[in-house]
Design a protein around this motif. Structure first.
Motif, mmCIF file in Angstrom:
data_model
loop_
_atom_site.group_PDB
_atom_site.id
_atom_site.type_symbol
_atom_site.label_atom_id
_atom_site.label_comp_id
_atom_site.label_asym_id
_atom_site.label_seq_id
_atom_site.Cartn_x
_atom_site.Cartn_y
_atom_site.Cartn_z
ATOM 1 N N ILE A 80 82.763 26.589 2.097
ATOM 2 C CA ILE A 80 82.381 25.664 1.019
ATOM 3 C C ILE A 80 81.197 24.727 1.750
ATOM 4 O O ILE A 80 82.242 24.026 2.653
ATOM 5 N N GLU A 81 80.600 24.546 1.390
ATOM 6 C CA GLU A 81 79.207 23.125 1.903
ATOM 7 C C GLU A 81 80.111 22.178 1.103
ATOM 8 O O GLU A 81 80.458 21.766 0.488
ATOM 9 N N PRO A 82 79.721 21.261 2.241
ATOM 10 C CA PRO A 82 79.882 19.443 2.361
ATOM 11 C C PRO A 82 79.308 19.016 0.814
ATOM 12 O O PRO A 82 77.856 19.330 0.098
ATOM 13 N N GLY A 83 79.882 18.599 -0.216
ATOM 14 C CA GLY A 83 79.766 17.979 -1.599
ATOM 15 C C GLY A 83 79.683 19.644 -2.395
ATOM 16 O O GLY A 83 80.157 18.146 -3.869
ATOM 17 N N HIS A 84 80.373 20.357 -2.154
ATOM 18 C CA HIS A 84 80.849 21.391 -2.935
ATOM 19 C C HIS A 84 82.446 21.829 -2.863
ATOM 20 O O HIS A 84 83.094 20.725 -2.253
ATOM 21 N N GLY A 85 82.704 22.226 -4.393
ATOM 22 C CA GLY A 85 83.969 22.530 -3.684
ATOM 23 C C GLY A 85 83.844 22.890 -5.586
ATOM 24 O O GLY A 85 83.499 23.766 -6.297
ATOM 25 N N SER A 86 85.642 23.572 -5.812
ATOM 26 C CA SER A 86 86.162 23.837 -7.274
ATOM 27 C C SER A 86 86.212 23.089 -8.653
ATOM 28 O O SER A 86 86.509 21.571 -7.996
ATOM 29 N N PRO A 87 86.222 23.576 -9.657
ATOM 30 C CA PRO A 87 85.715 22.731 -10.150
ATOM 31 C C PRO A 87 87.487 22.258 -9.868
ATOM 32 O O PRO A 87 88.566 22.796 -10.438
ATOM 33 N N SER A 88 88.307 21.325 -11.479
ATOM 34 C CA SER A 88 88.944 20.825 -11.078
ATOM 35 C C SER A 88 90.316 22.058 -11.814
ATOM 36 O O SER A 88 90.211 23.064 -13.109
ATOM 37 N N HIS A 89 91.122 21.969 -11.526
ATOM 38 C CA HIS A 89 92.250 23.367 -12.340
ATOM 39 C C HIS A 89 93.507 22.887 -11.378
ATOM 40 O O HIS A 89 94.161 22.217 -10.729
ATOM 41 N N ARG A 100 90.954 18.640 -7.552
ATOM 42 C CA ARG A 100 89.196 19.294 -7.298
ATOM 43 C C ARG A 100 89.220 19.048 -6.429
ATOM 44 O O ARG A 100 88.659 17.747 -5.741
ATOM 45 N N PRO A 101 89.735 20.264 -5.413
ATOM 46 C CA PRO A 101 89.020 19.856 -3.928
ATOM 47 C C PRO A 101 87.725 19.721 -3.401
ATOM 48 O O PRO A 101 86.886 20.762 -4.395
ATOM 49 N N ILE A 102 86.961 18.936 -3.280
ATOM 50 C CA ILE A 102 85.455 18.690 -2.375
ATOM 51 C C ILE A 102 86.052 19.009 -1.029
ATOM 52 O O ILE A 102 86.116 17.299 -0.403
ATOM 53 N N ALA A 103 84.947 19.413 -0.422
ATOM 54 C CA ALA A 103 84.116 19.743 0.724
ATOM 55 C C ALA A 103 83.896 18.190 0.994
ATOM 56 O O ALA A 103 82.847 17.409 0.534
ATOM 57 N N GLU A 104 83.861 17.272 2.137
ATOM 58 C CA GLU A 104 83.944 15.846 2.891
ATOM 59 C C GLU A 104 81.626 16.649 3.699
ATOM 60 O O GLU A 104 81.600 17.604 3.758
ATOM 61 N N PRO A 105 81.453 15.372 3.326
ATOM 62 C CA PRO A 105 80.218 14.934 4.299
ATOM 63 C C PRO A 105 80.127 15.599 5.584
ATOM 64 O O PRO A 105 80.972 15.915 6.043
ATOM 65 N N GLY A 106 78.686 16.549 5.873
ATOM 66 C CA GLY A 106 78.628 16.981 7.241
ATOM 67 C C GLY A 106 79.453 18.402 7.349
ATOM 68 O O GLY A 106 78.685 19.284 7.752
ATOM 69 N N GLU A 107 80.575 18.491 8.141
ATOM 70 C CA GLU A 107 80.605 20.141 8.260
ATOM 71 C C GLU A 107 81.126 20.477 7.341
ATOM 72 O O GLU A 107 81.657 20.651 6.109
ATOM 73 N N THR A 108 80.217 21.843 6.989
ATOM 74 C CA THR A 108 81.019 23.199 6.555
ATOM 75 C C THR A 108 82.181 23.421 6.533
ATOM 76 O O THR A 108 83.206 23.173 7.654
ATOM 77 N N CYS A 109 83.383 23.243 5.519
ATOM 78 C CA CYS A 109 84.488 23.331 4.849
ATOM 79 C C CYS A 109 85.316 24.741 4.792
ATOM 80 O O CYS A 109 84.628 25.551 4.257
ATOM 81 N N PHE A 110 85.379 25.870 5.986
ATOM 82 C CA PHE A 110 86.196 26.635 5.786
ATOM 83 C C PHE A 110 88.328 26.757 5.945
ATOM 84 O O PHE A 110 88.716 25.940 6.063
#
Length: 227
Positions: A147-156, A193-203
């Motif tokens: 998951i790239e920073p600032g991106h994630g899954s739509p609300s679900h 709605r999970p969203i990756a935080e700024p900075g490091e790519t989230c795995f």
């Protein structure tokens, strides 16, 4: 949503061999990241082994050895065929996935091993989100998420349960924050709605036993198409 640790029930199920393959991957990966979990796994295995010694031995089929040898031969034959790639084709294949392999090398086992076996074949999941399906068994499925920073899954929400173990980076979902080593659990009563935080790519390693149910406009589209 709850920040949890591997509980005794999961440890006992793993030691008894009754845990699904995706859930076993979750427990083993968490153990690789957390010394306390690793020790709890070893303790559960030792207890299960002690109980097993008290059980009467099961009778083996007369052709059990033949079956085992045939299975070994099939595995070795398949490995030989896989190793028979022409040098040029092998080098091209390695070069094509070299960058993808590199970022997987820092991930814990057994996720890293399974992802490499899958050829680091990332697939689109959402804008800024890629996934590799690692293993499935029945309704249970384990996926590696990038998951790239600032991106994630739509609300679900979920039809079943979802366990998410953060392997690198961090994400927030409006309910809690989860960083490397954190494990969270979601059931059908939670919308997030999970969203990756700024900075490091989230795995993250995500293990589910039911489909995602989207909310809002995307949910309407999902229902329209029978999802």
């Amino acid at each position: 949503m709850t920040r949890i640790s591997i509980n005794e029930e999961l440890l006992i199920a793993r030691a008894a061999g009754s845990l699904s393959a995706p859930m076993r991957m979750l427990v083993d990966t968490h153990a690789a990241m957390n010394i306390q979990i690793a020790e709890a796994v070893r303790t559960a295995e030792a207890s299960a082994a002690a109980l097993l010694k008290e059980e009467p031995p099961a009778e083996m089929a007369e052709n059990a050895l033949d079956i085992a040898l045939a299975a070994i031969e099939a595995i070795e034959t398949g490995a030989g065929e896989a190793a028979g790639l022409k040098p040029v084709a092998a080098r091209a294949a390695v070069k094509a996935v070299d960058a993808a392999f590199a970022e997987l090398m820092d991930l814990p086992e057994p996720v890293r091993e399974r992802a490499l076996e899958a050829g680091a074949g990332w697939r689109f999941a959402a804008p800024g989100v890629r996934r590799i399906e690692l293993i499935s068994e029945g309704d249970a499925k384990a996926e590696l998420l990038r998951i790239e920073p600032g991106h994630g899954s739509p609300s679900h929400t979920h039809e079943g349960n979802e366990f998410t173990l953060v392997l690198a980076g961090a994400f927030s979902d409006g309910i809690g924050r989860y960083a490397k080593g954190d494990l969270c659990a979601v059931d059908g009563d939670t919308t997030h709605r999970p969203i990756a935080e700024p900075g490091e790519t989230c795995f993250a390693l995500a293990v589910t036993d039911g489909s995602l149910k989207f909310t809002g406009p995307l949910g309407a589209v999902q229902r329209l198409f029978g999802g």
